[in-house]
Design an enzyme around this catalytic site. Structure first.
Site, PDB file in Angstrom:
ATOM      1  N   TYR A  53       0.718  -1.326   0.097  1.00  0.00           N
ATOM      2  CA  TYR A  53      -0.144   0.100  -0.075  1.00  0.00           C
ATOM      3  C   TYR A  53       0.931   1.328   0.093  1.00  0.00           C
ATOM      4  CZ  TYR A  53      -4.017  -2.780   1.288  1.00  0.00           C
ATOM      5  OH  TYR A  53      -5.101  -3.694   1.580  1.00  0.00           O
ATOM      6  N   SER A 210     -13.672  -3.319   1.034  1.00  0.00           N
ATOM      7  CA  SER A 210     -14.553  -2.420   0.059  1.00  0.00           C
ATOM      8  C   SER A 210     -16.117  -2.521   0.447  1.00  0.00           C
ATOM      9  CB  SER A 210     -14.376  -3.015  -1.560  1.00  0.00           C
ATOM     10  OG  SER A 210     -14.952  -2.087  -2.449  1.00  0.00           O
ATOM     11  N   GLY A 215     -17.609   3.128  -3.152  1.00  0.00           N
ATOM     12  CA  GLY A 215     -18.344   4.333  -3.020  1.00  0.00           C
ATOM     13  C   GLY A 215     -19.862   4.125  -3.698  1.00  0.00           C
ATOM     14  N   LEU A 217     -22.230   2.413  -2.867  1.00  0.00           N
ATOM     15  CA  LEU A 217     -23.228   2.384  -1.944  1.00  0.00           C
ATOM     16  C   LEU A 217     -23.341   3.421  -0.945  1.00  0.00           C
ATOM     17  CD1 LEU A 217     -22.491  -1.595  -1.428  1.00  0.00           C
ATOM     18  CD2 LEU A 217     -24.693  -0.628  -2.307  1.00  0.00           C
TER      19      LEU A 217
END
Length: 320
Positions: A53, A210, A215, A217
């Protein structure tokens, strides 16, 4: 904040996990530290990252940002810290995968970046189809014996991968997997077919990533109407427009924010330990934290199943 055990272990974690994939990629160190400060103030004690990351030329920037916060805050003993191994960290052929060499080397590199002596949950970011489980577990046992990790977990595994991994660990009298981090939300329910039943049977906690489907939802349609279009809207929301219209209408009927409904649905799933959030601001943690004290009513859960039908029945359902 509410807490639970991680899988079948005695380890206590918050029902929400702070995901840090945005650290370094989307936000800088100061904002990342502010998110971690807010998480602690809300009672979240579970922080998830990965060696890949936010990386810069193979260096895990997200881990380094967390490490600097741990140094500054002195909160290491209060945090359940999770990271991952698998992704390529350089062009060299042995700096990837789940060989014993890379598992041990990656753990030591993560420890340096995180500025800590131990990792609570060391997760395999993906299954390695070329490395035998005997080699993988030997490496994990070595790290546990050295005190460098406490537990092992997986991510993006199929149900049969979980079963095979655990069977191999059992033969070695090793604890094996305690968690599986998989993509799971109202729009992505495939994990219910095999992964969730396998995890429940084996005592493996589920950490859905997720949870808002990038995004979609979180009220993507109403945001678009207000001129705040979701990134990659045409890929992530447009194909689901009909369901999302019904979803956002239901949220309005319930008087709840779409984000709260999506998180609340996951928290109500019995297999789920803690959804992995991906905040970009400290304030984005406040609403999910509030959901814990305001669960969705049964009629809302039934309505969500009508809008987003389960992918299919549990494994036994198609057999006589």
């Amino acid at each position: 904040m509410r807490y639970t055990n991680l899988g079948r272990t005695g380890l206590t974690v918050s029902r929400l996990c702070v995901g840090t994939m945005n650290f370094g990629w989307q936000i800088g160190e100061e904002q990342s530290h502010a998110i971690l400060d807010r998480a602690v103030s809300l009672g979240l004690n579970f922080v998830d990252t990965a060696n890949m990351y936010g990386r810069e030329d193979g260096d895990g920037l997200s881990e380094r940002i967390i490490g600097s916060w741990l140094d500054k805050s002195g909160m290491r003993d209060a945090i359940v810290l999770a990271t991952k191994v698998y992704a390529p960290m350089s062009d060299r052929p042995n700096d990837r995968g789940l060989s014993a060499r890379n598992i041990i080397a990656s753990c030591e590199a993560s420890l340096r970046r995180l500025r800590t002596d131990w990792i609570d949950l060391f997760q395999m970011h993906h299954v390695d189809r070329k490395t035998p489980w005997e080699e993988i577990w030997q490496a994990m046992e070595t790290l546990v014996g050295q005190g460098k990790i406490r537990y092992a977990g997986s991510s993006n595994f199929a149900g049969w991968h979980l079963a095979r991994a655990q069977a191999s660990a059992d033969r070695r009298n090793f604890l094996g997997l305690v968690s599986e981090q998989c993509k799971y939300n109202l729009l992505t329910r495939q994990a219910e077919l095999e992964v969730l039943p396998a995890a429940a049977e084996l005592g493996i906690g589920i950490l859905p990533y997720s949870p808002l489907h990038f995004g979609a939802l979180s009220g993507a349609l109403r945001k678009q109407t207000a001129g705040r279009t979701l990134l990659h809207f045409s890929e992530r929301a447009e194909p689901h427009r009909a369901a999302l219209e019904r979803y956002e209408a239901l949220c309005d009927e319930l008087g709840r924010e779409p984000t709260a409904v999506a998180i609340g649905w996951l928290l109500a799933r019995p297999e789920v330990t803690a959804p992995v959030l991906g905040p970009r601001t400290p304030e984005q943690l406040d609403l999910p934290a509030a959901v814990l004290d305001d669960p969705l009513p049964d009629e809302a859960m039934r309505a969500l199943d009508e809008i987003f039908p389960p992918v299919g029945p549990a494994p036994e359902a198609w057999a006589w």
